[in-house]
Write a protein that holds these residues in place. Structure first.
Motif, PDB file in Angstrom:
ATOM      1  N   VAL A 200       0.847  -1.207   0.000  1.00 18.73           N
ATOM      2  CA  VAL A 200       0.000   0.000   0.000  1.00 18.73           C
ATOM      3  C   VAL A 200       0.877   1.250   0.000  1.00 18.73           C
ATOM      4  O   VAL A 200       0.594   2.238  -0.693  1.00 18.73           O
ATOM      5  CB  VAL A 200      -0.942   0.017   1.221  1.00 18.73           C
ATOM      6  CG1 VAL A 200      -1.664   1.367   1.322  1.00 18.73           C
ATOM      7  CG2 VAL A 200      -1.961  -1.104   1.127  1.00 18.73           C
ATOM      8  N   GLY A 201       1.960   1.194   0.771  1.00 15.63           N
ATOM      9  CA  GLY A 201       2.856   2.341   0.872  1.00 15.63           C
ATOM     10  C   GLY A 201       3.539   2.715  -0.425  1.00 15.63           C
ATOM     11  O   GLY A 201       4.103   3.809  -0.543  1.00 15.63           O
ATOM     12  N   LYS A 202       3.469   1.814  -1.416  1.00 11.04           N
ATOM     13  CA  LYS A 202       4.118   2.083  -2.711  1.00 11.04           C
ATOM     14  C   LYS A 202       3.144   2.603  -3.768  1.00 11.04           C
ATOM     15  O   LYS A 202       3.563   2.959  -4.874  1.00 11.04           O
ATOM     16  CB  LYS A 202       4.793   0.800  -3.218  1.00 11.04           C
ATOM     17  CG  LYS A 202       5.946   0.326  -2.331  1.00 11.04           C
ATOM     18  CD  LYS A 202       6.524  -0.989  -2.829  1.00 11.04           C
ATOM     19  CE  LYS A 202       7.636  -1.478  -1.903  1.00 11.04           C
ATOM     20  NZ  LYS A 202       8.162  -2.809  -2.307  1.00 11.04           N
ATOM     21  N   LEU A 203       1.847   2.612  -3.444  1.00 12.96           N
ATOM     22  CA  LEU A 203       0.870   3.096  -4.424  1.00 12.96           C
ATOM     23  C   LEU A 203       0.923   4.627  -4.504  1.00 12.96           C
ATOM     24  O   LEU A 203       0.696   5.304  -3.504  1.00 12.96           O
ATOM     25  CB  LEU A 203      -0.542   2.652  -4.033  1.00 12.96           C
ATOM     26  CG  LEU A 203      -0.809   1.143  -4.095  1.00 12.96           C
ATOM     27  CD1 LEU A 203      -2.221   0.839  -3.617  1.00 12.96           C
ATOM     28  CD2 LEU A 203      -0.606   0.617  -5.519  1.00 12.96           C
ATOM     29  N   PRO A 204       1.215   5.186  -5.678  1.00  7.95           N
ATOM     30  CA  PRO A 204       1.407   6.643  -5.790  1.00  7.95           C
ATOM     31  C   PRO A 204       0.175   7.456  -5.405  1.00  7.95           C
ATOM     32  O   PRO A 204       0.289   8.530  -4.803  1.00  7.95           O
ATOM     33  CB  PRO A 204       1.784   6.843  -7.261  1.00  7.95           C
ATOM     34  CG  PRO A 204       1.338   5.603  -7.963  1.00  7.95           C
ATOM     35  CD  PRO A 204       1.428   4.493  -6.966  1.00  7.95           C
ATOM     36  N   GLN A 239      -9.356   3.230  -5.024  1.00  8.62           N
ATOM     37  CA  GLN A 239      -8.330   2.402  -4.386  1.00  8.62           C
ATOM     38  C   GLN A 239      -8.436   2.466  -2.863  1.00  8.62           C
ATOM     39  O   GLN A 239      -8.279   1.450  -2.179  1.00  8.62           O
ATOM     40  CB  GLN A 239      -6.940   2.851  -4.836  1.00  8.62           C
ATOM     41  CG  GLN A 239      -6.626   2.524  -6.291  1.00  8.62           C
ATOM     42  CD  GLN A 239      -5.161   2.735  -6.626  1.00  8.62           C
ATOM     43  OE1 GLN A 239      -4.508   3.632  -6.105  1.00  8.62           O
ATOM     44  NE2 GLN A 239      -4.644   1.903  -7.518  1.00  8.62           N
ATOM     45  N   GLY A 240      -8.702   3.661  -2.329  1.00 12.89           N
ATOM     46  CA  GLY A 240      -8.790   3.813  -0.884  1.00 12.89           C
ATOM     47  C   GLY A 240      -9.913   2.984  -0.285  1.00 12.89           C
ATOM     48  O   GLY A 240      -9.742   2.347   0.770  1.00 12.89           O
ATOM     49  N   MET A 241     -11.067   2.950  -0.954  1.00 17.68           N
ATOM     50  CA  MET A 241     -12.190   2.150  -0.469  1.00 17.68           C
ATOM     51  C   MET A 241     -11.835   0.665  -0.462  1.00 17.68           C
ATOM     52  O   MET A 241     -12.165  -0.063   0.487  1.00 17.68           O
ATOM     53  CB  MET A 241     -13.415   2.400  -1.340  1.00 17.68           C
ATOM     54  CG  MET A 241     -14.108   3.714  -1.073  1.00 17.68           C
ATOM     55  SD  MET A 241     -15.103   3.699   0.445  1.00 17.68           S
ATOM     56  CE  MET A 241     -16.619   2.962  -0.168  1.00 17.68           C
ATOM     57  N   GLN A 242     -11.145   0.221  -1.507  1.00 23.60           N
ATOM     58  CA  GLN A 242     -10.821  -1.199  -1.581  1.00 23.60           C
ATOM     59  C   GLN A 242      -9.744  -1.589  -0.565  1.00 23.60           C
ATOM     60  O   GLN A 242      -9.794  -2.680   0.015  1.00 23.60           O
ATOM     61  CB  GLN A 242     -10.397  -1.570  -3.001  1.00 23.60           C
ATOM     62  CG  GLN A 242     -11.576  -1.493  -3.967  1.00 23.60           C
ATOM     63  CD  GLN A 242     -11.204  -1.910  -5.371  1.00 23.60           C
ATOM     64  OE1 GLN A 242     -11.207  -3.086  -5.696  1.00 23.60           O
ATOM     65  NE2 GLN A 242     -10.855  -0.941  -6.198  1.00 23.60           N
ATOM     66  N   CYS A 244      -9.401  -0.146   2.302  1.00 28.14           N
ATOM     67  CA  CYS A 244     -10.161  -0.163   3.546  1.00 28.14           C
ATOM     68  C   CYS A 244     -10.918  -1.483   3.680  1.00 28.14           C
ATOM     69  O   CYS A 244     -10.902  -2.118   4.746  1.00 28.14           O
ATOM     70  CB  CYS A 244     -11.139   1.010   3.567  1.00 28.14           C
ATOM     71  SG  CYS A 244     -12.174   1.109   5.036  1.00 28.14           S
ATOM     72  N   GLY A 245     -11.571  -1.916   2.598  1.00 25.53           N
ATOM     73  CA  GLY A 245     -12.311  -3.179   2.629  1.00 25.53           C
ATOM     74  C   GLY A 245     -11.412  -4.370   2.922  1.00 25.53           C
ATOM     75  O   GLY A 245     -11.770  -5.266   3.698  1.00 25.53           O
ATOM     76  N   MET A 246     -10.219  -4.386   2.314  1.00 28.38           N
ATOM     77  CA  MET A 246      -9.284  -5.487   2.545  1.00 28.38           C
ATOM     78  C   MET A 246      -8.828  -5.527   4.001  1.00 28.38           C
ATOM     79  O   MET A 246      -8.670  -6.598   4.590  1.00 28.38           O
ATOM     80  CB  MET A 246      -8.068  -5.343   1.620  1.00 28.38           C
ATOM     81  CG  MET A 246      -8.364  -5.593   0.162  1.00 28.38           C
ATOM     82  SD  MET A 246      -6.852  -5.390  -0.832  1.00 28.38           S
ATOM     83  CE  MET A 246      -7.549  -5.280  -2.473  1.00 28.38           C
ATOM     84  N   ILE A 247      -8.616  -4.340   4.577  1.00 30.10           N
ATOM     85  CA  ILE A 247      -8.185  -4.277   5.976  1.00 30.10           C
ATOM     86  C   ILE A 247      -9.259  -4.860   6.891  1.00 30.10           C
ATOM     87  O   ILE A 247      -8.973  -5.580   7.850  1.00 30.10           O
ATOM     88  CB  ILE A 247      -7.861  -2.825   6.363  1.00 30.10           C
ATOM     89  CG1 ILE A 247      -6.574  -2.370   5.667  1.00 30.10           C
ATOM     90  CG2 ILE A 247      -7.732  -2.662   7.879  1.00 30.10           C
ATOM     91  CD1 ILE A 247      -6.245  -0.905   5.853  1.00 30.10           C
ATOM     92  N   LEU A 315      -2.325  -5.980  -5.071  1.00 32.57           N
ATOM     93  CA  LEU A 315      -2.324  -5.742  -3.632  1.00 32.57           C
ATOM     94  C   LEU A 315      -3.000  -6.903  -2.905  1.00 32.57           C
ATOM     95  O   LEU A 315      -2.535  -7.340  -1.833  1.00 32.57           O
ATOM     96  CB  LEU A 315      -3.071  -4.433  -3.355  1.00 32.57           C
ATOM     97  CG  LEU A 315      -2.898  -3.782  -1.983  1.00 32.57           C
ATOM     98  CD1 LEU A 315      -1.443  -3.391  -1.742  1.00 32.57           C
ATOM     99  CD2 LEU A 315      -3.805  -2.555  -1.887  1.00 32.57           C
ATOM    100  N   ALA A 316      -4.103  -7.398  -3.466  1.00 35.94           N
ATOM    101  CA  ALA A 316      -4.830  -8.507  -2.835  1.00 35.94           C
ATOM    102  C   ALA A 316      -3.969  -9.745  -2.701  1.00 35.94           C
ATOM    103  O   ALA A 316      -4.149 -10.535  -1.777  1.00 35.94           O
ATOM    104  CB  ALA A 316      -6.096  -8.802  -3.642  1.00 35.94           C
ATOM    105  N   ASP A 317      -3.037  -9.934  -3.627  1.00 36.51           N
ATOM    106  CA  ASP A 317      -2.164 -11.115  -3.575  1.00 36.51           C
ATOM    107  C   ASP A 317      -1.240 -11.103  -2.381  1.00 36.51           C
ATOM    108  O   ASP A 317      -0.672 -12.142  -2.024  1.00 36.51           O
ATOM    109  CB  ASP A 317      -1.344 -11.199  -4.863  1.00 36.51           C
ATOM    110  CG  ASP A 317      -2.188 -11.503  -6.086  1.00 36.51           C
ATOM    111  OD1 ASP A 317      -3.302 -12.041  -5.888  1.00 36.51           O
ATOM    112  OD2 ASP A 317      -1.758 -11.196  -7.213  1.00 36.51           O
TER     113      ASP A 317
END
Length: 319
Positions: A200-204, A239-242, A244-247, A315-317
């Motif tokens: 996540v920290g690498k997503l621009p 991206q932020g919503m997804q 959040c959902g993954m967390i 990211l999901a992987d």
């Protein structure tokens, strides 16, 4: 100027013609003078937010004539700065506000803007025929040139505003969910040993400094108000919503200590409850899914959304 014959020659309904033009140019001038690079323009025109507000308070033909007799250059500068701004991307927030307040379609807004620009152009020409130049300047046309040069420099230093991609009207729960998602992503630890957090920290689009303007934007919007989003902002929310959902559906939530903030029923409690209420995790999942599907359905050809989706799949992987 007190006995200027040209003022007496103005039609008695001139203020009625000018009212919308004056209001729109005033808002545009105020937006321009709120820019951090506007110091030179403020110096050249002797305008500030207080003076703009005062001029925008003109309500009738008599007050307009009084202003033209006592401080004609102030009105001249207001119209000039407003006109310069309305023809650039700097006017986007002003036009969005006017459209929302007047509840008009884009075509009607464009017509209003064109009408006001034509009227201000004609009136500025009239003022230049009759007004003296400011002290120390050879002519009003030269003074105008100096203002236009300063405006061009400000515009060159100002990042080009992205065009709007979507206009939404959100219910309070939806708005709160978007805010929560961005704040959650913004607060993720920069140094973490979890592969998901590192990715996540690498997503621009989700860098903390990149999220802050949108967080502020969402903070100003109230439920059911029009929320205008650019494509970069839409990508951030998508991206932020997804994220959040993954967390919420992974062990990352417990790692971050969020279980207490968003409690869910244990398996034993679920088993003991005949009709378990929808958990916060389920509610978040439904909102994330609904927003994600809306974005993908609304922008099926968008390269930015397709790229954002690939980044989220990667990211999901890591979970």
């Amino acid at each position: 100027m007190s006995d200027a014959a040209w003022l007496d020659a103005l039609p008695t309904d001139f203020y009625d013609q000018l009212a919308h033009c004056l209001s729109l140019h005033g808002m545009a001038a105020a937006e321009l003078l709120s820019q951090p690079e506007s110091h030179r323009l403020a110096t050249l025109t002797a305008l500030d937010s207080r003076k703009v507000q005062e001029l925008n308070g003109i309500q009738n033909h008599e007050q307009l004539l009084t202003s033209l007799r006592t401080e004609p250059l102030a009105l001249y500068h207001l119209l000039l700065l407003g006109r310069l701004t309305l023809e650039t991307s700097l006017a986007a927030p002003v036009l969005a506000y006017v459209q929302q307040q007047m509840r008009v379609e884009q075509q009607q807004l464009d017509y209003l803007k064109t009408y006001c620009l034509e009227l201000s152009g004609a009136f500025l020409n009239t003022l230049e025929e009759h007004l003296p130049a400011p002290v120390g300047v050879a002519s009003l046309s030269l003074h105008r040139l100096h203002i236009e040069e300063a405006f061009a420099k400000l515009l060159a230093a100002h990042p080009t505003a992205a065009p709007p991609a979507a206009n939404l009207r959100l219910a309070e729960p939806q708005l709160q969910m978007l805010r929560l998602a961005l704040l959650l992503v913004h607060s993720l630890p920069a140094t973490a040993d979890h592969p998901f957090l590192q990715a996540v920290g690498k997503l621009p689009h989700l860098q903390p400094e990149a999220l802050e303007p949108l967080i502020e934007h969402l903070g100003r919007v109230r439920a059911q108000e029009q929320l205008t989003l650019t494509m970069p902002e839409l990508v951030q929310l998508y991206q932020g919503m997804q994220v959040c959902g993954m967390i919420f559906v992974s062990d990352v939530m417990s790692r971050l200590g969020l279980e207490d903030a968003f409690p869910t029923l244990s398996e034993a409690e679920n088993a003991a409850t005949e009709a378990a209420p929808v958990s916060n995790r389920q509610a978040v999942g439904e909102m994330v899914s609904g927003f994600t599907h809306w974005v993908q359905h609304t922008f099926p050809e968008s390269e930015e959304i397709q790229q954002a989706r690939q980044e989220i799949l990667a990211l999901a992987d890591t979970l």
